[in-house]
Structures are given as structure tokens and as C-alpha cells.
Design a protein around this motif. Structure first.
Motif, PDB file in Angstrom:
ATOM      1  N   HIS A   8       0.858  -1.185   0.000  1.00  0.00           N
ATOM      2  CA  HIS A   8       0.000   0.000   0.000  1.00  0.00           C
ATOM      3  C   HIS A   8       0.891   1.231   0.000  1.00  0.00           C
ATOM      4  CE1 HIS A   8      -3.514  -2.471   0.715  1.00  0.00           C
ATOM      5  NE2 HIS A   8      -2.747  -3.153   1.558  1.00  0.00           N
ATOM      6  N   ARG A   9       0.705   2.080  -0.999  1.00  0.00           N
ATOM      7  CA  ARG A   9       1.529   3.280  -1.152  1.00  0.00           C
ATOM      8  C   ARG A   9       1.124   4.313  -0.104  1.00  0.00           C
ATOM      9  NH1 ARG A   9       4.401   4.239  -5.574  1.00  0.00           N
ATOM     10  NH2 ARG A   9       3.105   2.870  -6.836  1.00  0.00           N
ATOM     11  N   VAL A  10       2.112   4.832   0.629  1.00  0.00           N
ATOM     12  CA  VAL A  10       1.830   5.839   1.642  1.00  0.00           C
ATOM     13  C   VAL A  10       2.556   7.159   1.362  1.00  0.00           C
ATOM     14  CG1 VAL A  10       1.296   4.171   3.456  1.00  0.00           C
ATOM     15  CG2 VAL A  10       3.648   4.977   3.186  1.00  0.00           C
ATOM     16  N   GLU A  12       4.965   9.540  -1.898  1.00  0.00           N
ATOM     17  CA  GLU A  12       5.302   9.744  -3.306  1.00  0.00           C
ATOM     18  C   GLU A  12       4.136   9.452  -4.238  1.00  0.00           C
ATOM     19  OE1 GLU A  12       9.384   9.129  -4.821  1.00  0.00           O
ATOM     20  OE2 GLU A  12       9.431   7.630  -3.231  1.00  0.00           O
ATOM     21  N   THR A  13       3.014  10.038  -3.967  1.00  0.00           N
ATOM     22  CA  THR A  13       1.848   9.801  -4.808  1.00  0.00           C
ATOM     23  C   THR A  13       1.717  10.819  -5.939  1.00  0.00           C
ATOM     24  OG1 THR A  13       0.486  11.095  -3.291  1.00  0.00           O
ATOM     25  CG2 THR A  13       0.564   8.695  -2.937  1.00  0.00           C
ATOM     26  N   GLY A  14       2.611  11.789  -6.025  1.00  0.00           N
ATOM     27  CA  GLY A  14       2.501  12.856  -7.008  1.00  0.00           C
ATOM     28  C   GLY A  14       3.173  12.592  -8.344  1.00  0.00           C
ATOM     29  N   ARG A  15       3.767  11.423  -8.538  1.00  0.00           N
ATOM     30  CA  ARG A  15       4.420  11.125  -9.815  1.00  0.00           C
ATOM     31  C   ARG A  15       3.385  10.820 -10.894  1.00  0.00           C
ATOM     32  NH1 ARG A  15       7.671   6.309  -8.607  1.00  0.00           N
ATOM     33  NH2 ARG A  15       6.747   6.248  -6.552  1.00  0.00           N
ATOM     34  N   THR A  17       1.198   9.000 -13.720  1.00  0.00           N
ATOM     35  CA  THR A  17       0.589   7.671 -13.779  1.00  0.00           C
ATOM     36  C   THR A  17       1.055   6.933 -15.029  1.00  0.00           C
ATOM     37  OG1 THR A  17      -1.347   8.477 -12.608  1.00  0.00           O
ATOM     38  CG2 THR A  17      -1.615   6.444 -13.848  1.00  0.00           C
ATOM     39  N   LEU A  30       3.021   4.231 -10.847  1.00  0.00           N
ATOM     40  CA  LEU A  30       3.588   5.566 -10.926  1.00  0.00           C
ATOM     41  C   LEU A  30       4.928   5.508 -11.645  1.00  0.00           C
ATOM     42  CD1 LEU A  30       2.808   6.995  -7.365  1.00  0.00           C
ATOM     43  CD2 LEU A  30       1.499   7.243  -9.486  1.00  0.00           C
ATOM     44  N   ASP A  33       8.295   3.384 -10.834  1.00  0.00           N
ATOM     45  CA  ASP A  33       8.045   2.135 -10.107  1.00  0.00           C
ATOM     46  C   ASP A  33       8.701   0.971 -10.827  1.00  0.00           C
ATOM     47  OD1 ASP A  33       6.438   3.362  -8.204  1.00  0.00           O
ATOM     48  OD2 ASP A  33       4.552   2.506  -8.951  1.00  0.00           O
ATOM     49  N   THR A  37       6.880  -3.329  -7.693  1.00  0.00           N
ATOM     50  CA  THR A  37       6.039  -2.373  -6.985  1.00  0.00           C
ATOM     51  C   THR A  37       4.711  -2.180  -7.699  1.00  0.00           C
ATOM     52  OG1 THR A  37       7.972  -1.225  -6.119  1.00  0.00           O
ATOM     53  CG2 THR A  37       5.906   0.004  -6.124  1.00  0.00           C
ATOM     54  N   THR A  41       1.236  -3.371  -5.725  1.00  0.00           N
ATOM     55  CA  THR A  41       0.286  -2.362  -5.258  1.00  0.00           C
ATOM     56  C   THR A  41      -1.102  -2.620  -5.840  1.00  0.00           C
ATOM     57  OG1 THR A  41       0.943  -0.815  -6.998  1.00  0.00           O
ATOM     58  CG2 THR A  41       1.979  -0.533  -4.830  1.00  0.00           C
TER      59      THR A  41
END
Length: 98
Positions: A8-10, A12-15, A17, A30, A33, A37, A41
């Protein structure tokens, strides 16, 4: 997907898609990755062991143990821990074959 994600990604969610296919279904990762990964995910395994049919999800995470191989829809094998996800990749975990 039918199974729960192992990772579960917690952060670096701004990269950007990266769209790919996983077991015939659309998925996304992302940019930057690894395949490992990207798949974990979305799912609980990378593949099924060819000898015991047990689920496998990698082991050493540095390309030494041979445990993170995953197949593409075209039949190519990739080392998931050291291959970066690319747009349009079609990956097969084998979980539907059990």
C-alpha cells in the motif's frame, strides 16, 4: 481486482501515472516504479511457483534470487525487482490459473 494488494503506497503519490495491464485488466502504477512495486500495489502476488503452485512475491529485492520473475502476455519473462514499469506493459501473474 479480486485479491487485495500486498503493498500500500503511503508516500510519493505525485508522480505521473503509468497505465499497464495486469492479468488482462487495466491497472496503473507511478513513473519510476519497478514492475514488482507496480504489481504488488495492485495484487497479492507476482506469479505462482512452477513447482509447488504457491504464490510468489519476490524475496531478495535486488535481482539475485530469481524469485521475482513475472511473465508478459507475450510470454517474455522479466525480473520484476529490477525492471521498470512502462506504459502498455501486459503482465500475467498466473493467479487465475490455480
Amino acid at each position: 481486482m479480486a485479491t487485495h494488494a500486498l503493498l500500500h503506497r503511503v508516500a510519493e503519490t505525485g508522480r505521473a501515472t503509468v497505465p499497464f495491464m495486469l492479468d488482462g485488466a487495466p491497472a496503473s502504477a507511478l513513473a519510476g516504479d519497478t514492475v514488482l512495486t507496480a504489481v504488488l500495489t495492485q495484487a497479492a502476488q507476482l506469479r505462482r511457483n512452477e513447482f509447488s503452485d504457491a504464490p510468489r512475491a519476490g524475496f531478495c529485492m535486488m535481482g539475485a534470487c530469481q524469485d521475482c520473475w513475472i511473465a508478459t502476455a507475450e510470454g517474455e519473462r522479466l525480473r520484476a525487482c529490477s525492471t521498470f514499469i512502462a506504459p502498455g506493459m501486459a503482465l500475467v501473474t498466473g493467479r487465475g490459473e490455480a
